[in-house]
Design a protein around this motif. Structure first.
Motif, PDB file in Angstrom:
ATOM      1  N   PRO A   1      11.958  12.805   2.640  1.00  9.27           N
ATOM      2  CA  PRO A   1      11.061  11.903   2.321  1.00  9.27           C
ATOM      3  C   PRO A   1      10.577  11.586   0.811  1.00  9.27           C
ATOM      4  O   PRO A   1      10.970  13.110   0.230  1.00  9.27           O
ATOM      5  CB  PRO A   1      10.425  12.822   3.300  1.00  9.27           C
ATOM      6  N   VAL A   2      10.417  10.286   0.690  1.00 11.82           N
ATOM      7  CA  VAL A   2       9.563  10.554  -0.348  1.00 11.82           C
ATOM      8  C   VAL A   2       8.661   9.531  -0.047  1.00 11.82           C
ATOM      9  O   VAL A   2       7.680   8.741   0.671  1.00 11.82           O
ATOM     10  CB  VAL A   2      10.523   9.581  -1.606  1.00 11.82           C
ATOM     11  N   SER A   3       7.577   9.800  -0.971  1.00  9.46           N
ATOM     12  CA  SER A   3       6.158   9.193  -1.073  1.00  9.46           C
ATOM     13  C   SER A   3       6.377   7.300  -2.696  1.00  9.46           C
ATOM     14  O   SER A   3       7.220   7.728  -3.204  1.00  9.46           O
ATOM     15  CB  SER A   3       5.217   9.463  -2.050  1.00  9.46           C
ATOM     16  N   LEU A   4       6.213   6.622  -1.672  1.00  8.19           N
ATOM     17  CA  LEU A   4       6.183   4.739  -2.564  1.00  8.19           C
ATOM     18  C   LEU A   4       4.560   5.111  -2.949  1.00  8.19           C
ATOM     19  O   LEU A   4       3.577   4.606  -1.776  1.00  8.19           O
ATOM     20  CB  LEU A   4       6.594   4.205  -1.381  1.00  8.19           C
TER      21      LEU A   4
ATOM     22  N   SER B   1      16.834  -0.852  10.855  1.00  6.38           N
ATOM     23  CA  SER B   1      16.353  -0.470  12.385  1.00  6.38           C
ATOM     24  C   SER B   1      15.725   0.992  12.847  1.00  6.38           C
ATOM     25  O   SER B   1      15.744   1.641  13.459  1.00  6.38           O
ATOM     26  CB  SER B   1      17.751  -0.347  13.095  1.00  6.38           C
ATOM     27  N   LYS B   2      15.329   1.463  11.078  1.00  2.02           N
ATOM     28  CA  LYS B   2      15.314   3.046  11.271  1.00  2.02           C
ATOM     29  C   LYS B   2      13.866   3.048  11.118  1.00  2.02           C
ATOM     30  O   LYS B   2      13.046   4.081  10.648  1.00  2.02           O
ATOM     31  CB  LYS B   2      15.988   4.238  10.774  1.00  2.02           C
ATOM     32  N   SER B   3      13.129   2.010  10.731  1.00  2.31           N
ATOM     33  CA  SER B   3      11.907   2.065   9.988  1.00  2.31           C
ATOM     34  C   SER B   3      10.778   0.837  10.652  1.00  2.31           C
ATOM     35  O   SER B   3      11.007   0.901  11.706  1.00  2.31           O
ATOM     36  CB  SER B   3      12.337   0.625   8.912  1.00  2.31           C
ATOM     37  N   ASP B   4       9.188   1.658  11.044  1.00  5.65           N
ATOM     38  CA  ASP B   4       8.462   1.301  11.658  1.00  5.65           C
ATOM     39  C   ASP B   4       7.127   1.339  10.346  1.00  5.65           C
ATOM     40  O   ASP B   4       7.407   1.454   9.404  1.00  5.65           O
ATOM     41  CB  ASP B   4       8.579   2.292  12.663  1.00  5.65           C
ATOM     42  N   SER B   5       6.321   1.573  11.788  1.00  8.33           N
ATOM     43  CA  SER B   5       4.699   1.155  10.886  1.00  8.33           C
ATOM     44  C   SER B   5       4.749   2.410  10.151  1.00  8.33           C
ATOM     45  O   SER B   5       3.523   2.347   9.263  1.00  8.33           O
ATOM     46  CB  SER B   5       3.867   0.429  12.168  1.00  8.33           C
ATOM     47  N   ASN B   6       5.252   3.375  10.583  1.00  6.57           N
ATOM     48  CA  ASN B   6       4.886   4.650  10.040  1.00  6.57           C
ATOM     49  C   ASN B   6       5.486   4.939   8.468  1.00  6.57           C
ATOM     50  O   ASN B   6       5.111   5.827   7.823  1.00  6.57           O
ATOM     51  CB  ASN B   6       4.502   5.843  10.453  1.00  6.57           C
ATOM     52  N   SER B   7       6.435   4.874   8.973  1.00  2.00           N
ATOM     53  CA  SER B   7       7.538   5.108   7.396  1.00  2.00           C
ATOM     54  C   SER B   7       9.021   3.683   7.138  1.00  2.00           C
ATOM     55  O   SER B   7       9.457   3.366   8.121  1.00  2.00           O
ATOM     56  CB  SER B   7       8.514   6.541   8.402  1.00  2.00           C
ATOM     57  N   ILE B   8       9.203   4.366   5.584  1.00  2.00           N
ATOM     58  CA  ILE B   8      10.024   2.620   5.737  1.00  2.00           C
ATOM     59  C   ILE B   8      11.578   3.341   5.192  1.00  2.00           C
ATOM     60  O   ILE B   8      11.602   4.522   5.139  1.00  2.00           O
ATOM     61  CB  ILE B   8       9.582   1.443   4.273  1.00  2.00           C
ATOM     62  N   ALA B   9      12.370   3.331   5.889  1.00  2.00           N
ATOM     63  CA  ALA B   9      13.489   3.986   6.178  1.00  2.00           C
ATOM     64  C   ALA B   9      15.357   2.701   4.903  1.00  2.00           C
ATOM     65  O   ALA B   9      14.996   1.839   5.292  1.00  2.00           O
ATOM     66  CB  ALA B   9      14.853   3.809   7.286  1.00  2.00           C
ATOM     67  N   ILE B  10      15.421   3.563   3.678  1.00  2.00           N
ATOM     68  CA  ILE B  10      16.240   3.140   3.304  1.00  2.00           C
ATOM     69  C   ILE B  10      17.718   3.730   2.644  1.00  2.00           C
ATOM     70  O   ILE B  10      17.649   5.393   2.321  1.00  2.00           O
ATOM     71  CB  ILE B  10      15.883   3.196   1.423  1.00  2.00           C
ATOM     72  N   ASP B  11      18.412   3.263   2.791  1.00  2.00           N
ATOM     73  CA  ASP B  11      19.720   3.518   2.211  1.00  2.00           C
ATOM     74  C   ASP B  11      20.310   2.842   1.186  1.00  2.00           C
ATOM     75  O   ASP B  11      19.750   2.256   0.147  1.00  2.00           O
ATOM     76  CB  ASP B  11      20.944   3.075   3.223  1.00  2.00           C
ATOM     77  N   VAL B  12      20.633   4.481   0.552  1.00  2.00           N
ATOM     78  CA  VAL B  12      21.058   4.567  -0.706  1.00  2.00           C
ATOM     79  C   VAL B  12      22.820   4.459  -1.079  1.00  2.00           C
ATOM     80  O   VAL B  12      22.784   5.968  -0.507  1.00  2.00           O
ATOM     81  CB  VAL B  12      20.145   5.164  -1.619  1.00  2.00           C
ATOM     82  N   ARG B  13      23.567   3.700  -2.168  1.00  2.00           N
ATOM     83  CA  ARG B  13      24.481   3.661  -2.318  1.00  2.00           C
ATOM     84  C   ARG B  13      24.937   3.966  -3.741  1.00  2.00           C
ATOM     85  O   ARG B  13      23.834   2.801  -4.303  1.00  2.00           O
ATOM     86  CB  ARG B  13      25.622   3.605  -1.265  1.00  2.00           C
TER      87      ARG B  13
ATOM     88  N   GLN C   1       0.819  -1.113   0.019  1.00  2.00           N
ATOM     89  CA  GLN C   1       0.169  -0.186   0.810  1.00  2.00           C
ATOM     90  C   GLN C   1       0.605   0.751  -0.548  1.00  2.00           C
ATOM     91  O   GLN C   1       2.162   0.745  -0.066  1.00  2.00           O
ATOM     92  CB  GLN C   1      -0.477  -0.327   1.028  1.00  2.00           C
ATOM     93  N   ASN C   2       0.602   2.030  -0.374  1.00  2.00           N
ATOM     94  CA  ASN C   2       1.137   3.913  -0.437  1.00  2.00           C
ATOM     95  C   ASN C   2       1.328   3.647   0.983  1.00  2.00           C
ATOM     96  O   ASN C   2       0.922   3.769   2.092  1.00  2.00           O
ATOM     97  CB  ASN C   2       0.103   4.764  -1.248  1.00  2.00           C
ATOM     98  N   THR C   3       3.123   4.566   1.528  1.00  2.00           N
ATOM     99  CA  THR C   3       3.420   4.171   2.312  1.00  2.00           C
ATOM    100  C   THR C   3       4.578   5.669   2.271  1.00  2.00           C
ATOM    101  O   THR C   3       4.734   5.707   0.853  1.00  2.00           O
ATOM    102  CB  THR C   3       3.751   3.476   2.599  1.00  2.00           C
ATOM    103  N   THR C   4       4.895   5.802   2.886  1.00  3.76           N
ATOM    104  CA  THR C   4       6.342   7.126   2.978  1.00  3.76           C
ATOM    105  C   THR C   4       7.204   6.779   3.859  1.00  3.76           C
ATOM    106  O   THR C   4       7.606   4.992   4.486  1.00  3.76           O
ATOM    107  CB  THR C   4       5.777   7.935   3.873  1.00  3.76           C
ATOM    108  N   MET C   5       8.344   7.106   2.903  1.00  5.07           N
ATOM    109  CA  MET C   5       9.924   6.254   3.033  1.00  5.07           C
ATOM    110  C   MET C   5      10.752   7.495   2.871  1.00  5.07           C
ATOM    111  O   MET C   5      10.331   8.409   2.834  1.00  5.07           O
ATOM    112  CB  MET C   5       9.896   5.509   1.581  1.00  5.07           C
ATOM    113  N   THR C   6      11.527   7.409   3.442  1.00  2.89           N
ATOM    114  CA  THR C   6      12.729   8.018   4.160  1.00  2.89           C
ATOM    115  C   THR C   6      14.109   7.239   3.227  1.00  2.89           C
ATOM    116  O   THR C   6      14.166   6.318   3.724  1.00  2.89           O
ATOM    117  CB  THR C   6      12.963   8.378   5.447  1.00  2.89           C
ATOM    118  N   LEU C   7      14.989   8.447   2.295  1.00  2.00           N
ATOM    119  CA  LEU C   7      15.360   7.771   1.570  1.00  2.00           C
ATOM    120  C   LEU C   7      17.187   8.614   2.055  1.00  2.00           C
ATOM    121  O   LEU C   7      16.928   9.413   2.402  1.00  2.00           O
ATOM    122  CB  LEU C   7      15.797   7.605   0.438  1.00  2.00           C
ATOM    123  N   THR C   8      18.157   7.997   2.459  1.00  2.00           N
ATOM    124  CA  THR C   8      19.517   8.595   3.018  1.00  2.00           C
ATOM    125  C   THR C   8      20.308   7.941   2.223  1.00  2.00           C
ATOM    126  O   THR C   8      20.825   6.916   2.179  1.00  2.00           O
ATOM    127  CB  THR C   8      19.837   7.971   4.541  1.00  2.00           C
ATOM    128  N   GLY C   9      21.388   8.967   0.919  1.00  2.00           N
ATOM    129  CA  GLY C   9      22.167   8.947  -0.008  1.00  2.00           C
ATOM    130  C   GLY C   9      23.442   9.022   0.907  1.00  2.00           C
ATOM    131  O   GLY C   9      23.833   9.493   1.155  1.00  2.00           O
TER     132      GLY C   9
END
Length: 255
Positions: A199-202, A241-253, A184-192
């Protein structure tokens, strides 16, 4: 007839659904707290079959009780994923037996050791075709993205439409969404690479039998701040470790 002190108390159960953020700690349902009868133990034991796992019991200032240190090792060894279920039975003295179910509600089948691919081997094989690997080509022999089945990471090659000025977006592999229960649609946090978090929208779309997902709002700010360009190959890794039910955390390199 009075029970002897050596007998275990009546079994008490609770279940938990694995949601983003469960990998590092697992909170016991507040409604279950009174049944622990004020047990202040700092150590707990999880029993699965013939194996036992020691975990630390964390108690927050608000009285929230959770499995802490040691829980992540249990998760990794039992291949728990978002959407799986765990049914716990309290045996007394902070000892819990557990039954694991997958996202279909059936007993969770664990991979044999021979089926598990070490993380270093995954990196070596990420560019080779194999069963369970989703791979799509956009031009020539260069795949746009790759994602191993059951993985919490994927690679993507930046294309022109990913970094265009008007309405850029990034496609997310179907395998990645299915493996991490992103339905389902959710909020993600990308760290580059720059270290900046955006913050981005999925957005999740169903095209008949096909699950289609992409990052839309916020993606322009992310690729601009990290100076991504056409041809870059990026590794997207779910940060549990940084993801929860409200937002997904993704590291990008950039590889």
């Amino acid at each position: 007839m009075q029970s002897s002190s050596s007998e275990l108390p009546i079994s008490r159960r609770f279940f938990k659904v694995m949601v983003p953020g469960f990998h590092s700690k697992l909170t016991i349902p507040p409604a279950f707290f009174p049944k622990l009868k004020g047990d202040k133990s700092e150590k707990g034991t999880i029993i699965k079959g013939k194996d036992t796992w020691n975990v630390e019991i964390n108690r927050s200032e608000k009285g929230i009780i959770s499995f802490d240190k040691g829980w992540e090792e249990f998760v990794q060894n039992h291949d728990l994923r978002v959407g799986d279920f765990a049914v716990f039975e309290h045996l007394g003295d902070m000892r819990f037996s557990v039954t694991l179910l997958d996202s279909t509600g059936c007993d969770k089948k664990l991979l044999e050791k021979s089926e598990v691919v070490p993380s270093q081997e995954k990196k070596k094989k990420v560019n080779s075709a194999q069963p369970g690997t989703e791979k799509r080509k956009v031009e020539g022999d260069q795949p746009h993205y790759q994602c191993m089945k059951g993985s919490s990471e994927f690679t993507a090659r930046i294309k022109e439409y990913n970094v265009r000025k008007r309405s850029p977006y990034m496609h997310i592999p179907t395998e990645f969404c299915q493996s991490n229960a992103l339905f389902q649609n959710t909020t993600m946090t990308l760290t580059g690479p720059s270290g900046k978090s955006c913050p981005v929208s999925l957005r999740i779309c169903n095209g008949g039998k096909t699950l289609y997902a992409c990052i839309t709002r916020g993606w322009h700010d992310f690729f601009s701040s990290n100076k991504l360009k056409v041809g870059d190959v990026c590794l997207f890794q779910l940060d549990r470790s940084k993801s929860d039910s409200n937002s997904i955390a993704i590291d990008v390199r950039v590889l």
